[in-house]
Structure formats: structure tokens, C-alpha cells
Design an enzyme around this catalytic site. Structure first.
Site, PDB file in Angstrom:
ATOM      1  N   GLY A   1       0.745  -1.250   0.000  1.00 34.06           N
ATOM      2  CA  GLY A   1       0.000   0.000   0.000  1.00 34.06           C
ATOM      3  C   GLY A   1       0.772   1.295   0.000  1.00 34.06           C
ATOM      4  O   GLY A   1       0.165   2.366  -0.112  1.00 34.06           O
TER       5      GLY A   1
ATOM      6  N   PRO B   1       4.458  -5.338  -0.830  1.00 35.45           N
ATOM      7  CA  PRO B   1       4.449  -4.169  -1.707  1.00 35.45           C
ATOM      8  C   PRO B   1       4.365  -4.545  -3.182  1.00 35.45           C
ATOM      9  O   PRO B   1       4.973  -5.527  -3.611  1.00 35.45           O
ATOM     10  CB  PRO B   1       5.809  -3.513  -1.417  1.00 35.45           C
ATOM     11  CG  PRO B   1       6.694  -4.664  -1.067  1.00 35.45           C
ATOM     12  CD  PRO B   1       5.810  -5.654  -0.342  1.00 35.45           C
TER      13      PRO B   1
ATOM     14  N   ARG C   1       3.017  -1.729  -6.019  1.00 35.84           N
ATOM     15  CA  ARG C   1       3.200  -0.457  -6.724  1.00 35.84           C
ATOM     16  C   ARG C   1       4.551   0.196  -6.407  1.00 35.84           C
ATOM     17  O   ARG C   1       5.252   0.647  -7.316  1.00 35.84           O
ATOM     18  CB  ARG C   1       2.073   0.489  -6.320  1.00 35.84           C
ATOM     19  CG  ARG C   1       1.988   1.759  -7.127  1.00 35.84           C
ATOM     20  CD  ARG C   1       1.029   2.758  -6.462  1.00 35.84           C
ATOM     21  NE  ARG C   1      -0.210   2.180  -6.035  1.00 35.84           N
ATOM     22  CZ  ARG C   1      -1.337   2.155  -6.750  1.00 35.84           C
ATOM     23  NH1 ARG C   1      -1.367   2.703  -7.944  1.00 35.84           N
ATOM     24  NH2 ARG C   1      -2.439   1.608  -6.265  1.00 35.84           N
TER      25      ARG C   1
ATOM     26  N   CYS D   1     -12.605   4.087 -28.970  1.00 36.88           N
ATOM     27  CA  CYS D   1     -13.895   4.710 -29.250  1.00 36.88           C
ATOM     28  C   CYS D   1     -14.587   5.136 -27.971  1.00 36.88           C
ATOM     29  O   CYS D   1     -15.607   4.551 -27.573  1.00 36.88           O
ATOM     30  CB  CYS D   1     -14.772   3.731 -30.012  1.00 36.88           C
ATOM     31  SG  CYS D   1     -14.035   3.307 -31.570  1.00 36.88           S
TER      32      CYS D   1
HETATM   33  N1  LLP Z   1      -1.602  -7.166  -0.851  1.00 35.78           N
HETATM   34  C1  LLP Z   1      -2.910  -7.238  -1.145  1.00 35.78           C
HETATM   35  C2  LLP Z   1      -3.738  -8.203  -0.445  1.00 35.78           C
HETATM   36  C3  LLP Z   1      -3.463  -6.400  -2.104  1.00 35.78           C
HETATM   37  O1  LLP Z   1      -4.757  -6.480  -2.376  1.00 35.78           O
HETATM   38  C4  LLP Z   1      -2.633  -5.478  -2.792  1.00 35.78           C
HETATM   39  C5  LLP Z   1      -3.180  -4.601  -3.814  1.00 35.78           C
HETATM   40  C6  LLP Z   1      -1.279  -5.429  -2.464  1.00 35.78           C
HETATM   41  C7  LLP Z   1      -0.800  -6.280  -1.482  1.00 35.78           C
HETATM   42  C8  LLP Z   1      -0.314  -4.491  -3.134  1.00 35.78           C
HETATM   43  O2  LLP Z   1      -0.616  -3.174  -2.879  1.00 35.78           O
HETATM   44  P1  LLP Z   1       0.354  -2.004  -3.429  1.00 35.78           P
HETATM   45  O3  LLP Z   1       1.644  -2.073  -2.654  1.00 35.78           O
HETATM   46  O4  LLP Z   1       0.563  -2.236  -4.863  1.00 35.78           O
HETATM   47  O5  LLP Z   1      -0.395  -0.778  -3.143  1.00 35.78           O
HETATM   48  N2  LLP Z   1      -5.533  -1.453  -9.618  1.00 35.78           N
HETATM   49  C9  LLP Z   1      -5.310  -0.452  -8.575  1.00 35.78           C
HETATM   50  C10 LLP Z   1      -4.609  -1.027  -7.391  1.00 35.78           C
HETATM   51  C11 LLP Z   1      -5.321  -2.195  -6.761  1.00 35.78           C
HETATM   52  C12 LLP Z   1      -4.591  -2.735  -5.586  1.00 35.78           C
HETATM   53  C13 LLP Z   1      -5.018  -4.113  -5.314  1.00 35.78           C
HETATM   54  N3  LLP Z   1      -4.376  -4.718  -4.211  1.00 35.78           N
HETATM   55  C14 LLP Z   1      -4.536   0.724  -9.167  1.00 35.78           C
HETATM   56  O6  LLP Z   1      -4.227   0.699 -10.348  1.00 35.78           O
HETATM   57  O7  LLP Z   1      -4.274   1.696  -8.472  1.00 35.78           O
END
Ligand code: LLP
Length: 452
Positions: free
Chosen positions: A268, A311, A313, A381
């Protein structure tokens, strides 16, 4: 709903490429007016490989994984970094995650299949999904995944039945929702009470799920999981969730005698999509989200669990860029200038879906200041098919190569075939060499599933 305000009020920021700060991949440089990443000329690469094209700075990707391992272990020795493959999962990148010594979060049977093809060690897989199908659970058990994170009672019972039939025991984490509303887009908040993910701590369902997991044959309760959301700038949400989790672990110990051996804090951490963004560093995140947990456990007399973070993103988003070729520049006097590129919402849905914003440059004029304002739109489109509204950009003309930054996460993995668009290739760049890890889709690929 109308399109965002017209560009007459927006001023170009005058920055050159290298003034774009945190959105740049670590190896970005400008040579003779061209943008280079990983020592590779992006303009030449676009010509050779065609566009739209995903490019990933391999050194950036690796160094983020290394930084996570260093910072997490500095705060908590007994820990693992579980890279979240939903951000970017390919066979090529899964191999890198394995080489870097991380675990891998897969969130579907498909992501598990990619990991298997990459030869990823199955004991280092954490399988997610709020509604895993029975075939997906069977595949996970047969593959020997290390952990399954459970979201429902039905799933716990299914895992038990499938594991007993296989005369095995499956380690699981129970996903709990701490009731914390993370400071981010509603679509990517997951820790609130009203969520399709996990079991609520507050209403007692999490406790019930833990008791069920402890009672079922074939299920070994390894610990707890929580994930409050994605693209989070304010670290206090992580700290608040940790307090709820620690209190819950203490309550579980008191009621059942069970002490969680593992605690997965999810992912996150937010990142820069715009030059002006100031996200926390991995070191700051690790200190607040992980370091703080030790005291919380000790204050409650809990043993220190094996800790994991997930992590996605913040590992890969800034490592990636997308290259496009400009097809047309349409100026509507007094309204705005539309720059149309040869991709769009099929390779990057995030602007249309979340109102995300990006930075871009003209890669063949990368040394020039961004003196123009233009809206970069796709070829699909739909009027909402926009990558950047009112982008600051170098003077732009048809044939130019546009580079959009911060597209490493949730772009390839969310790509679609709308308008029967073929999806882009992906190239890793490192030490002056490009390495294709996904070839461009072809019309034959599209036709392969048609029955006629
Ligand atoms: N762990 C779990 C259980 C998750 O659901 C997620 C992301 C992560 C880890 C990784 O989170 P990050 O570090 O990437 O924030 N499609 C959306 C993001 C959806 C996130 C889904 N879960 C976007 O493009 O912003």
C-alpha cells in the site's frame, strides 16, 4: 459528468525531463536530446520495437526489492518481503523476484501459472483472492503453495475438504479487516468495515474465522493478514491498523490460547505519479508500519511473529514507462489541444478508472523545457480514453515519441483488448541492452480464441 476543465487556465511547468524528480526511473538520463533508460535510447527502441511499448528499468525494479528487504529486515529481522504480482506479473519479472530472494503474492490461478512457468519456488508463494474458485484452490494445493490467505468461511471449509482428501495440511493466514479507512481512492481502500475482503475484527467475524480455522482438519492456521489499501501517502493509517491488529492478537490469545506465528501487513505505500508528489520513503514506511509493531506486541505480552509485507506499486510503478508514437495533434482554439497516441485506455486504464494523473515527455526532445499544454488521448472509441489531461509537454508533432512515466504497476496487468486492440510488448532494459519479455500481441492471437 463532463471532462476536466479546459486547458486555458493551466500553465506549462517549463520543466525538462530530468526535473521530473520521483517519477523518473532510476537510470533515466538524457543524451543528445533523447531520453535513455537502462542505457537504452527510448526513441530508437520505439522505432525498432513499435509502439505502444512497455519498458521496465530492470535495475530500478531490483533495487526497490533490495531496498524493501534491507529496510524491513532492519526493523524486523525475522521477516519476508512478498512482492505483489498484481502490480506487474510476467514470467520474466517473476524470475527476477525469485532471484532477489523475495516471496510472491499471486491473486489468481493465472498468476500462479505464470509463477510456475518462471520456476518460482512454490513454498514462497502467498495466494490471495476474495473468491478463489475450487479449481484455483486445487491448483494451489497441488502446486504446494506456502500460504493461502482466506477471506471467507466457505473457503476455509473448502481448503479443509481438499487438503484432507489429499492427506495433507495447508498453511493459511486469515485475512482480517481492521476497520481503518486508508487515505486513498475508494476503489482501492480495503481495510474499512464494508469490504468484500477479509473478516471484520469489530463485529466478531474475524474471531469466529480464527476459531473455525483452528478447529478444521487439514488446515494449519499460520497467522493473520491485513491490507488496508493502496497508494497511501499518510503513514498513520498503517500505524492505526497495527494497533487494532495487536489488540486483536491479544484478544485471540486470551480467548483461545493461540498466538499468531505470522503477521502479514499487506502493501500500500504510495508513490509519485506527478513530479510534485512527496511520498514517504521505504525506510520511513518500514519504521512506522513495521518498527512500531514490535512495541505493540511486547506491550501486550505477545511473541514476536514472523512478519511479512506485500508491496507492489512501490516496487515497480516508477520502474516502468510506456512509449507511444504521436499520430495527430488537434488544436481546438480556445478549448484544448488533443495529442492522439497509438495506445490508450487498453494499455493504461488508470486515468479513466481512478482519475489518476501522470507525467509525460517527448522522448526525442527530452532536453527541452515543457512549454506546451496538451491532453494526451488514446485511439479508442470513447471520449474518456485519456492518459493525461492538460499535460505539460515539449512542443509536440506527429511522429514524436511520447514517454509516459510511472506505468510499471497496474498497467500491463490491467490491459484489455477493447476495440480488438493488440496489447503491447514489454522490454526490460539494463546496461544498454533491451530484453523482450512479452512480445506484442498479434491479430492471430486475437483470432486464436474465435471459433468459426
Ligand atoms: N496485498 C494485497 C492483499 C493487495 O490487495 C494489494 C493490492 C497489495 C498487497 C499491493 O498493494 P500495493 O503495494 O501495490 O499498493 N488497480 C489499482 C490497485 C489495486 C490494488 C489491489 N491490491 C490501481 O491501479 O491503483
Amino acid at each position: 459528468m463532463s471532462l476536466p476543465p479546459k486547458s486555458e487556465n493551466v500553465k506549462a511547468d517549463g520543466r525538462t525531463t530530468l526535473e521530473l524528480g520521483g517519477v523518473l526511473p532510476k537510470t533515466a538520463e538524457v543524451r543528445d536530446g533523447h531520453l535513455f533508460i537502462g542505457g537504452v535510447d527510448m526513441v530508437k527502441l520505439a522505432r525498432v520495437m513499435g509502439t505502444a511499448l512497455y519498458v521496465v528499468d530492470e535495475d530500478h525494479f531490483r533495487s526497490q526489492l533490495e531496498e524493501y528487504l534491507t529496510q524491513v529486515r532492519a526493523n524486523w529481522q525475522d521477516s519476508d518481503v512478498v512482492y505483489a504480482g498484481k502490480a506487474l506479473a510476467t514470467v520474466g519479472t517473476d524470475k527476477i523476484v525469485a532471484e532477489e530472494g523475495c516471496c510472491l503474492d499471486v491473486s489468481s490461478g493465472g498468476e500462479l501459472a505464470l509463477a510456475q512457468a518462471a520456476g518460482f519456488p512454490m513454498e514462497r508463494i502467498v495466494e490471495h483472492g476474495n473468491n478463489k474458485t475450487v479449481p484455483e484452490l486445487e491448483e494451489a494445493l497441488d502446486a504446494g503453495v506456502g500460504l493461502i490467505v482466506v477471506d471467507t468461511h466457505e473457503e476455509l471449509e473448502r481448503i479443509s475438504r481438499l487438503a484432507v482428501a489429499r492427506e495433507m495440511s495447508q498453511k493459511v493466514l486469515v485475512r482480517v479487516t481492521p476497520g481503518v479507512v486508508a487515505d486513498t481512492h475508494a476503489y482501492i481502500q480495503t481495510g474499512a468495515e464494508d469490504s468484500k475482503f477479509g473478516f471484520s475484527i469489530h463485529n466478531g467475524q474475524a474471531m469466529e474465522a480464527l476459531k473455525l480455522a483452528l478447529s478444521l482438519p487439514g488446515v494449519e492456521l499460520a497467522g493473520l493478514h491485513m491490507h488496508i489499501g493502496s497508494q497511501i501517502f499518510d503513514l498513520s493509517g498503517f500505524a492505526a491498523a497495527n494497533v487494532v491488529a495487536a489488540d486483536f492478537m491479544a484478544q485471540v490469545k486470551e480467548e483461545t490460547g493461540y498466538e499468531a506465528g505470522m503477521l502479514d501487513l499487506g502493501g500500500g505505500l504510495g508513490i509519485s505519479y506527478q513530479a510534485a508528489d512527496k511520498p514517504s520513503t521505504i525506510a520511513e514506511y518500514a519504521q512506522v508500519a513495521i518498527g512500531g509493531m514490535r512495541d505493540l506486541c511486547q506491550e501486550r505480552g505477545l511473541k514476536v511473529p514472523h512478519l511479512m509485507v506485500e508491496p507492489g506499486r512501490s516496487v515497480v510503478a516508477n520502474a516502468g514507462v510506456t512509449l507511444y508514437t504521436v499520430g495527430s495533434v488537434k488544436e481546438i482554439p480556445g478549448v484544448r489541444t488533443w495529442v492522439a497516441i497509438d495506445g490508450g485506455m487498453t494499455d493504461n486504464i488508470r486515468t479513466a478508472l481512478y482519475g489518476a494523473s501522470y507525467e509525460a515527455v517527448v522522448a526525442n526532445k527530452a532536453d527541452q523545457p515543457r512549454t506546451e499544454v496538451a491532453t494526451i488521448c488514446g485511439k479508442h472509441c470513447e471520449s474518456g480514453d485519456v492518459i493525461i489531461y492538460d499535460a505539460s509537454l515539449q512542443p509536440v508533432e506527429p511522429g514524436d515519441t511520447i514517454c509516459v512515466f510511472t506505468t510499471g504497476a497496474y498497467n500491463h496487468t490491467m490491459a484489455s483488448n477493447y476495440n480488438a486492440q493488440v496489447r503491447p510488448a514489454m522490454v526490460l532494459v539494463r546496461d544498454g541492452k533491451p530484453r523482450t519479455i512479452i512480445r506484442r500481441e498479434t491479430y492471430q492471437d486475437l483470432l486464436a480464441r474465435e471459433i468459426y
